[in-house]
Design a protein around this motif. Structure first.
Motif, short mmCIF file in Angstrom:
data_model
loop_
_atom_site.label_atom_id
_atom_site.label_comp_id
_atom_site.label_asym_id
_atom_site.label_seq_id
_atom_site.Cartn_x
_atom_site.Cartn_y
_atom_site.Cartn_z
N VAL A 68 0.82 -1.22 0.00
CA VAL A 68 0.00 0.00 0.00
C VAL A 68 0.85 1.27 0.00
N PHE A 69 1.91 1.28 0.81
CA PHE A 69 2.74 2.47 0.94
C PHE A 69 3.95 2.47 0.03
N GLY A 70 4.28 1.33 -0.55
CA GLY A 70 5.45 1.26 -1.43
C GLY A 70 6.77 1.34 -0.68
N ILE A 71 6.78 0.93 0.60
CA ILE A 71 8.01 0.95 1.40
C ILE A 71 8.74 -0.37 1.22
N ALA A 72 10.01 -0.32 0.86
CA ALA A 72 10.76 -1.55 0.58
C ALA A 72 10.94 -2.41 1.82
N LYS A 73 11.20 -1.78 2.98
CA LYS A 73 11.44 -2.52 4.22
C LYS A 73 10.77 -1.78 5.37
N PRO A 74 9.47 -2.01 5.59
CA PRO A 74 8.73 -1.25 6.60
C PRO A 74 9.26 -1.51 8.01
#
Length: 356
Positions: free
Chosen positions: A169-175
């Motif tokens: 959803v957020f496009g974060i590689a490593k949340p």
């Protein structure tokens, strides 16, 4: 094309809200297609008003609509095979849709989703994940009410599910991921929470950045991209936040209308108040996601308007577009490949005596 199945009979307003909401999505997402399920006599008067929506949708008549007051057992007994809710979920199982969205009865939707789609092979319990507004932007919080209580391995499952959702959803590689606890110290909290934290830290998963424990005030701060808890405390936190937002809005309205000078001051500060209203608009973060199933199901708030329903549909669209299910399966495989080693390491560690 992203294909979305819709239970048009769900919610407080049914197709009166659902159809305009779908039209909003169609205007913003040109590659979306809808499978709409509901009673023809109820849906058609609203469906025929929107030629553009009809052009990208297929409508399927269903004899039964699950009522908001139905118990999950009643819904399964009377609504299985022929209700709009069941048919919308079944479309995901059959591969006719990439995601299902309903504003209907939460308990019935969860029961039917679990019965129809089943949980993933390595997941004990599904979770409901919510998008949480923060001072930094948005975070994923789960579980917010699917199940009461969770052991260490279920909390680890939730961390993996929430991390995959944040990436989709957020496009974060490593949340960044945190476990909700009564303190940030490693010795605090229930044993299951402490064990989950220990295993997550030892796993060193490439899909997430585990940050340790977070406290209740970290939810609003956005300290981590994902906050993991069990359903009892998660649901209380969610309802408390919703109630607090309404309380603050009420205070502001009362203060701005109390005197003539306050009303004049409001006119000068209207731009700032408009931005605040937009930030606190719960419609924009509408949609609880059922995670851990062999398919994507999104629960919209039953009392939302067309903009809120559109937000729930777009949340499902983003997750399907960005391969949520594939991300979850890959992350689960990575963790469970290391699980025997971690279990042996945990058994060899000395136990802690007591806590502060």
């Amino acid at each position: 094309m992203i294909r979305i199945s819709i239970d048009a009979m769900g919610g407080d307003h049914g197709p009166e809200i659902v159809m305009p909401g779908l039209l909003r999505v169609a205007e913003r997402r040109p590659d979306v297609r809808f499978l709409i399920y509901g009673r023809e006599d109820v849906v058609s008067p609203h469906f025929i008003k929107h030629p553009r929506l009809r052009a990208i949708s297929q409508f399927v008549h269903c004899e039964v609509a699950v009522r908001m007051e139905d118990k999950p057992s009643q819904a399964l007994r009377h609504g299985r095979w022929k209700s709009s809710m069941w048919k919308a979920i079944e479309a995901v199982k059959a591969g006719d849709a990439d995601v299902c969205v309903s504003a209907g009865n939460t308990g019935a939707l969860m029961a039917m989703s679990k019965f129809c789609l089943r949980t993933m092979a390595q997941i004990d319990r599904p979770a409901i994940a919510a998008i949480w507004p923060t001072t930094r932007g948005e975070s994923v919080v789960l579980d917010v009410g699917a199940t009461i209580g969770a052991d260490a391995h279920q909390l680890i499952d939730f961390a993996i599910l929430g991390s995959a959702m944040a990436r989709a959803v957020f496009g974060i590689a490593k949340p960044s991921v945190g476990l909700l606890n009564v303190g940030v110290e490693e010795i605090k909290g229930q044993e299951d929470v402490r064990e989950a934290g220990s295993l997550l830290r030892a796993a060193e998963l490439t899909s997430m950045d585990y940050r340790g424990f977070v406290e209740g005030d970290d939810l609003g701060k956005g300290t981590t991209d994902v906050v993991v808890t069990e359903g009892f405390s998660g649901n209380i936190a969610l309802k408390t936040a919703e109630g607090t937002a309404k309380q603050i809005s009420g205070y502001l309205r009362a203060a701005m209308s109390r005197t003539l000078m306050a009303r004049i001051g409001y006119l000068f500060a209207k731009g700032a108040f408009d931005r605040l209203r937009e930030k606190m608009d719960v419609r924009k973060i509408n949609g609880g996601v059922f995670l851990g199933l062999n398919g994507i199901v999104v629960k919209s708030h039953g009392g939302t308007d067309d903009e809120g329903f559109a937000a729930a549909v777009e949340l499902g669209y983003d997750m399907a577009r960005n391969g949520l299910i594939e991300k979850i399966r890959a992350d689960l495989d990575q963790f469970h490949a290391r699980a025997p080693e971690l279990s042996r390491r945990k058994a060899a560690e000395p136990t802690e005596e007591g806590q502060d």
